[in-house]
Write an enzyme that holds these catalytic residues in place. Structure first.
Site, PDB file in Angstrom:
ATOM      1  N   ILE A  69       6.210  -3.390  11.119  1.00  0.00           N
ATOM      2  CA  ILE A  69       5.687  -2.094  11.592  1.00  0.00           C
ATOM      3  C   ILE A  69       4.181  -2.031  11.356  1.00  0.00           C
ATOM      4  O   ILE A  69       3.588  -0.958  11.411  1.00  0.00           O
ATOM      5  CB  ILE A  69       6.364  -0.894  10.891  1.00  0.00           C
ATOM      6  N   ALA A  70       3.555  -3.204  11.071  1.00  0.00           N
ATOM      7  CA  ALA A  70       2.137  -3.184  10.684  1.00  0.00           C
ATOM      8  C   ALA A  70       1.230  -3.328  11.909  1.00  0.00           C
ATOM      9  O   ALA A  70       0.717  -2.326  12.433  1.00  0.00           O
ATOM     10  CB  ALA A  70       1.879  -4.271   9.658  1.00  0.00           C
ATOM     11  N   ARG A  71       1.032  -4.524  12.366  1.00  0.00           N
ATOM     12  CA  ARG A  71       0.211  -4.791  13.543  1.00  0.00           C
ATOM     13  C   ARG A  71       0.719  -6.045  14.226  1.00  0.00           C
ATOM     14  O   ARG A  71       1.196  -6.974  13.559  1.00  0.00           O
ATOM     15  CB  ARG A  71      -1.259  -5.049  13.148  1.00  0.00           C
TER      16      ARG A  71
ATOM     17  N   HIS B  87       5.537   0.727  19.423  1.00  0.00           N
ATOM     18  CA  HIS B  87       4.521   1.182  18.457  1.00  0.00           C
ATOM     19  C   HIS B  87       4.641   2.697  18.207  1.00  0.00           C
ATOM     20  O   HIS B  87       3.698   3.459  18.473  1.00  0.00           O
ATOM     21  CB  HIS B  87       3.109   0.814  18.951  1.00  0.00           C
TER      22      HIS B  87
ATOM     23  N   GLU C 130       0.031  -6.306  22.561  1.00  0.00           N
ATOM     24  CA  GLU C 130       0.713  -5.127  23.112  1.00  0.00           C
ATOM     25  C   GLU C 130      -0.246  -4.303  23.969  1.00  0.00           C
ATOM     26  O   GLU C 130      -1.452  -4.321  23.719  1.00  0.00           O
ATOM     27  CB  GLU C 130       1.302  -4.269  21.961  1.00  0.00           C
TER      28      GLU C 130
ATOM     29  N   GLY D  21       0.856  -1.189   0.000  1.00  0.00           N
ATOM     30  CA  GLY D  21       0.000   0.000   0.000  1.00  0.00           C
ATOM     31  C   GLY D  21       0.893   1.240   0.000  1.00  0.00           C
ATOM     32  O   GLY D  21       2.036   1.206  -0.439  1.00  0.00           O
ATOM     33  N   ARG D  22       0.323   2.324   0.538  1.00  0.00           N
ATOM     34  CA  ARG D  22       1.068   3.593   0.503  1.00  0.00           C
ATOM     35  C   ARG D  22       2.398   3.500   1.242  1.00  0.00           C
ATOM     36  O   ARG D  22       3.432   3.973   0.761  1.00  0.00           O
ATOM     37  CB  ARG D  22       0.240   4.702   1.157  1.00  0.00           C
ATOM     38  N   ILE D  23       2.368   2.895   2.435  1.00  0.00           N
ATOM     39  CA  ILE D  23       3.595   2.856   3.251  1.00  0.00           C
ATOM     40  C   ILE D  23       4.604   1.901   2.615  1.00  0.00           C
ATOM     41  O   ILE D  23       5.805   2.209   2.528  1.00  0.00           O
ATOM     42  CB  ILE D  23       3.268   2.466   4.711  1.00  0.00           C
TER      43      ILE D  23
HETATM   44  C1  8YV Z   1      -0.726   4.990  15.391  1.00  0.00           C
HETATM   45  C2  8YV Z   1      -0.830   3.111  13.691  1.00  0.00           C
HETATM   46  O1  8YV Z   1       0.270   5.529  16.146  1.00  0.00           O
HETATM   47  O2  8YV Z   1      -1.970   4.604  12.300  1.00  0.00           O
HETATM   48  C3  8YV Z   1      -1.831   3.446  12.654  1.00  0.00           C
HETATM   49  O3  8YV Z   1      -2.496   2.523  12.176  1.00  0.00           O
HETATM   50  O4  8YV Z   1      -0.592   2.005  13.980  1.00  0.00           O
HETATM   51  C4  8YV Z   1      -0.060   4.175  14.365  1.00  0.00           C
HETATM   52  O5  8YV Z   1       0.386   5.086  13.411  1.00  0.00           O
HETATM   53  C5  8YV Z   1      -1.729   4.527  16.316  1.00  0.00           C
HETATM   54  O6  8YV Z   1      -2.468   3.439  15.943  1.00  0.00           O
HETATM   55  C6  8YV Z   1      -2.597   5.722  16.614  1.00  0.00           C
HETATM   56  O7  8YV Z   1      -3.717   5.368  17.269  1.00  0.00           O
END
Ligand code: 8YV
Length: 329
Positions: A237-239, A286, A268, A155-157
């Site tokens: 860095i996703a979830r 996070h 987490e 995706g974008r990231i």
């Molecule tokens: C946030 C993130 O810091 O945007 C997201 O999906 O995981 C992080 O950038 C966080 O979830 C903000 O609530």
């Protein structure tokens, strides 16, 4: 009387003041992490809520909060929101795409580099007072420049990370995604589409940027880690939950892969205890989107959405980034 809205976590006061121009606002200045029941109690009488990526907005909560009309999140990921349930009740929900893309990509790249070049591990060694002599193979890691970067989720990231790798570091970029990019975008990014297994086998550095869903739960577990090169790194860095953290801790302990960088964790803010016992992992709480300007932009976008969704401000009725625009019809 003004409509009432709730801001679930402590947020930049000047940005909350933008809501006060239109609504009665209840805040959570002490930044308590409310339980579901506490959240429901605070939501009584509220038509709108500013949320982050963790408050669950689902059918049971909507049932208990019948006055709610809009829930606007400052996160881009929205696995905490049951969008169909919100649509069924005509509750507008929004997330915060775009504003965090570059900041989050910077961090993903930094975490990948920290894992590859053993930055955290060597710093801990130094802080423990163990550095008594320089040595030829001391903390020798793997190169990033010229290596093969495998991006899971484009995706974008993912695309912003691909640009950093290809343009900045001369990396060969391969990717796997549910849907393939257009040939033009692939050419622009210098990225080659491969199957998931090929990506795991070929990459020197794997970076995960897929959204969390039932389908992506444990997308990378023991069988996938077994496909990776022993010199490879894995960055998430996703979830939390996309990687099987227990299997990853074992793979790191057994040197099945060289190193990992993790910003997100299953369950987490708790961590799998085994992750704390392996030295070859960089752990961060996070914070991939956590630059001050970006966190402000995320909060401002959630506020823009909330104001417009509740029929106020210059964009009344037209929130900028709705997830279920059909409820506006
Ligand atoms: C946030 C993130 O810091 O945007 C997201 O999906 O995981 C992080 O950038 C966080 O979830 C903000 O609530």
């Amino acid at each position: 009387m003004n409509k009432a809205v709730l801001v679930c976590r402590a947020v930049f006061p000047d940005i909350v003041d933008r809501l006060r121009e239109h609504f009665e606002v209840e805040t959570n200045e002490s930044d308590v992490v409310w339980s579901r029941d506490e959240l429901i109690a605070h939501l009584q009488g509220k038509v709108g809520v500013f949320i982050t990526g963790t408050q669950p907005i689902d059918a049971a909560l909507l049932e208990a909060c019948p006055e709610l009309k809009a829930a606007c999140s400052m996160a881009v990921g929205y696995n905490n929101i049951d969008v169909p349930a919100c649509t069924a009740r005509r509750v507008l929900v929004s997330n915060a795409p775009d504003v965090l893309t570059e900041t989050t990509a910077d961090f993903g790249f930094a975490l990948m580099m920290a894992a590859a070049r053993r930055i955290a591990e060597s710093e801990h060694f130094l802080r423990r007072g163990e550095w008594t002599k320089w040595s030829v193979e001391g903390f020798a890691g793997s190169d990033v420049h010229g290596a093969t970067l495998g991006i899971l989720g484009m995706g974008r990231i993912g695309q912003a990370i691909a640009r950093r790798g290809a343009l900045g570091f001369g990396m060969q970029v391969i990717y796997h995604n549910r849907s393939r990019l257009t040939a033009a975008t692939e050419a622009e990014l210098g990225a080659r589409y491969v199957g998931k297994e090929d990506l795991l086998r070929e990459s020197d550095h794997v970076v995960i940027v897929v959204p969390y869903s039932v389908a992506s739960h444990h997308l990378v577990g023991a069988p996938e880690l077994a496909l990776m090169k022993p010199t490879a790194t894995l960055t998430n860095i996703a979830r939390g939950g996309i990687v099987d953290d227990a299997a990853l801790a074992r793979a790191l302990r057994d040197k099945r892969i060289a190193a990992a960088g993790l910003d997100v964790f299953e369950g987490e803010p708790a961590l799998h205890p085994a992750l704390l016992t392996v030295p070859n992992v960089v752990l961060t709480p996070h914070i991939a989107s956590a630059s001050l300007p970006t966190r402000r932009a995320m909060a401002n976008l959630a506020v823009d959405n909330l104001i417009a969704a509740l029929g106020a401000g210059p964009n009344k009725g037209r929130p900028p980034t709705p997830l279920n625009p059909e409820v506006l019809a």
